[in-house]
Design a protein around this motif. Sequence first.
Motif, PDB file in Angstrom:
ATOM      1  N   PRO A 108      26.495 -56.953  12.537  1.00 25.95           N
ATOM      2  CA  PRO A 108      25.038 -56.794  12.536  1.00 25.95           C
ATOM      3  C   PRO A 108      24.628 -55.610  13.409  1.00 25.95           C
ATOM      4  CG  PRO A 108      25.667 -58.599  13.966  1.00 25.95           C
ATOM      5  CD  PRO A 108      26.916 -58.176  13.246  1.00 25.95           C
ATOM      6  N   GLU A 109      23.430 -55.112  13.182  1.00 25.78           N
ATOM      7  CA  GLU A 109      22.965 -53.909  13.870  1.00 25.78           C
ATOM      8  C   GLU A 109      22.940 -54.078  15.379  1.00 25.78           C
ATOM      9  OE1 GLU A 109      19.134 -50.844  13.749  1.00 25.78           O
ATOM     10  OE2 GLU A 109      19.242 -52.563  12.392  1.00 25.78           O
ATOM     11  N   ASN A 110      22.587 -55.268  15.866  1.00 31.25           N
ATOM     12  CA  ASN A 110      22.495 -55.455  17.318  1.00 31.25           C
ATOM     13  C   ASN A 110      23.857 -55.337  18.004  1.00 31.25           C
ATOM     14  OD1 ASN A 110      23.297 -57.963  16.145  1.00 31.25           O
ATOM     15  ND2 ASN A 110      22.652 -59.050  17.974  1.00 31.25           N
ATOM     16  N   LEU A 111      24.947 -55.630  17.269  1.00 35.25           N
ATOM     17  CA  LEU A 111      26.281 -55.441  17.842  1.00 35.25           C
ATOM     18  C   LEU A 111      26.768 -54.008  17.652  1.00 35.25           C
ATOM     19  CD1 LEU A 111      28.096 -58.780  16.907  1.00 35.25           C
ATOM     20  CD2 LEU A 111      27.160 -58.083  19.126  1.00 35.25           C
ATOM     21  N   ILE A 119      36.458 -54.665  18.050  1.00 34.97           N
ATOM     22  CA  ILE A 119      36.437 -56.040  18.556  1.00 34.97           C
ATOM     23  C   ILE A 119      36.908 -56.077  20.010  1.00 34.97           C
ATOM     24  CG2 ILE A 119      37.459 -58.332  18.305  1.00 34.97           C
ATOM     25  CD1 ILE A 119      35.275 -57.654  16.261  1.00 34.97           C
ATOM     26  N   LYS A 120      37.932 -55.322  20.329  1.00 36.42           N
ATOM     27  CA  LYS A 120      38.429 -55.283  21.703  1.00 36.42           C
ATOM     28  C   LYS A 120      37.339 -54.801  22.653  1.00 36.42           C
ATOM     29  CE  LYS A 120      42.144 -53.411  24.576  1.00 36.42           C
ATOM     30  NZ  LYS A 120      43.368 -52.556  24.593  1.00 36.42           N
ATOM     31  N   TYR A 121      36.590 -53.799  22.235  1.00 37.08           N
ATOM     32  CA  TYR A 121      35.523 -53.278  23.088  1.00 37.08           C
ATOM     33  C   TYR A 121      34.421 -54.321  23.264  1.00 37.08           C
ATOM     34  CZ  TYR A 121      31.671 -50.515  24.844  1.00 37.08           C
ATOM     35  OH  TYR A 121      30.628 -50.056  25.618  1.00 37.08           O
ATOM     36  N   LEU A 122      34.004 -54.956  22.180  1.00 39.40           N
ATOM     37  CA  LEU A 122      32.930 -55.942  22.278  1.00 39.40           C
ATOM     38  C   LEU A 122      33.349 -57.139  23.133  1.00 39.40           C
ATOM     39  CD1 LEU A 122      31.582 -55.828  18.607  1.00 39.40           C
ATOM     40  CD2 LEU A 122      30.439 -54.987  20.674  1.00 39.40           C
ATOM     41  N   GLU A 164      26.913 -67.428  14.218  1.00 39.43           N
ATOM     42  CA  GLU A 164      25.494 -67.406  13.847  1.00 39.43           C
ATOM     43  C   GLU A 164      25.205 -66.313  12.820  1.00 39.43           C
ATOM     44  OE1 GLU A 164      23.418 -66.948  17.513  1.00 39.43           O
ATOM     45  OE2 GLU A 164      24.075 -68.892  18.292  1.00 39.43           O
ATOM     46  N   TYR A 165      25.881 -65.192  12.957  1.00 40.63           N
ATOM     47  CA  TYR A 165      25.699 -64.100  12.006  1.00 40.63           C
ATOM     48  C   TYR A 165      26.176 -64.512  10.616  1.00 40.63           C
ATOM     49  CZ  TYR A 165      26.400 -59.528   9.793  1.00 40.63           C
ATOM     50  OH  TYR A 165      26.373 -58.457   8.936  1.00 40.63           O
TER      51      TYR A 165
END
Length: 232
Positions: free
Chosen positions: A114-117, A132-135, A150-151
């Motif tokens: 999603p845009e917020n991520l 994914i590692k960064y997030l 939730e997404y």
Amino acid sequence: MFEPKAIVPISYCAEWADGYGARGWKLDVALDDPEIIASTSDAGLCIPTSVLIHDILDHYLCGLSPSGQRAEASALHQLALRTGADPLPDLAQMVDEDLLHGRVIGETMYNFLPENLRDQLPAGLVEDRAIIKYLLSIFDKEAFRNLLIEYLVDLGKNDADRARAHYESKGLQYGQRGALGLAMQSLLVEIDSLAKNSNWRTAHAAYILSNGRCALDVSLPISIDFEAAYSI
């Protein structure tokens, strides 16, 4: 034979040469999809129809791809509407087994998120696992996991109107998917038992679907058909 609204060809192998070696049935439109494993007539503990029925009613007839996290999120929402099954366990499994490991099917992780991520990512970071590692380095793992679940829930809900419209474009009554699924399941139980007990190596058949009636027409290795009525 009644007038069909939709015809859905399926194929059977006693042992598919696809790396899984499973016995069962696949949609012909998904034969080349390496993510699709053959399914028998076995239903789940809480869902009265098999995976094949899910592939037909919740994926194919709703215009969804046979595999991929985005398509499966939408199809699980359709499954919930059809059977009342809770989609959250399967969505959480998708997150735990795929997304948290940087695995996404049919698109890049950057496009999937999603845009917020995506807004959290530094410029130039495009590799799926690296994203994914960064997030995971900036979010608490459990919080990030819940965001992804939730997404997926939102994806299913947001796609519901389009999926329904595609289904209804076939001339089938959307509100009767539950009853149709049970009728299709009863036919699959018959043909799957016949295939197993007769030691069929391969077979080909087609679901013939209409409002109030459905049939399963076997063309190979023998010619036979099964038919069932359901309430509309």
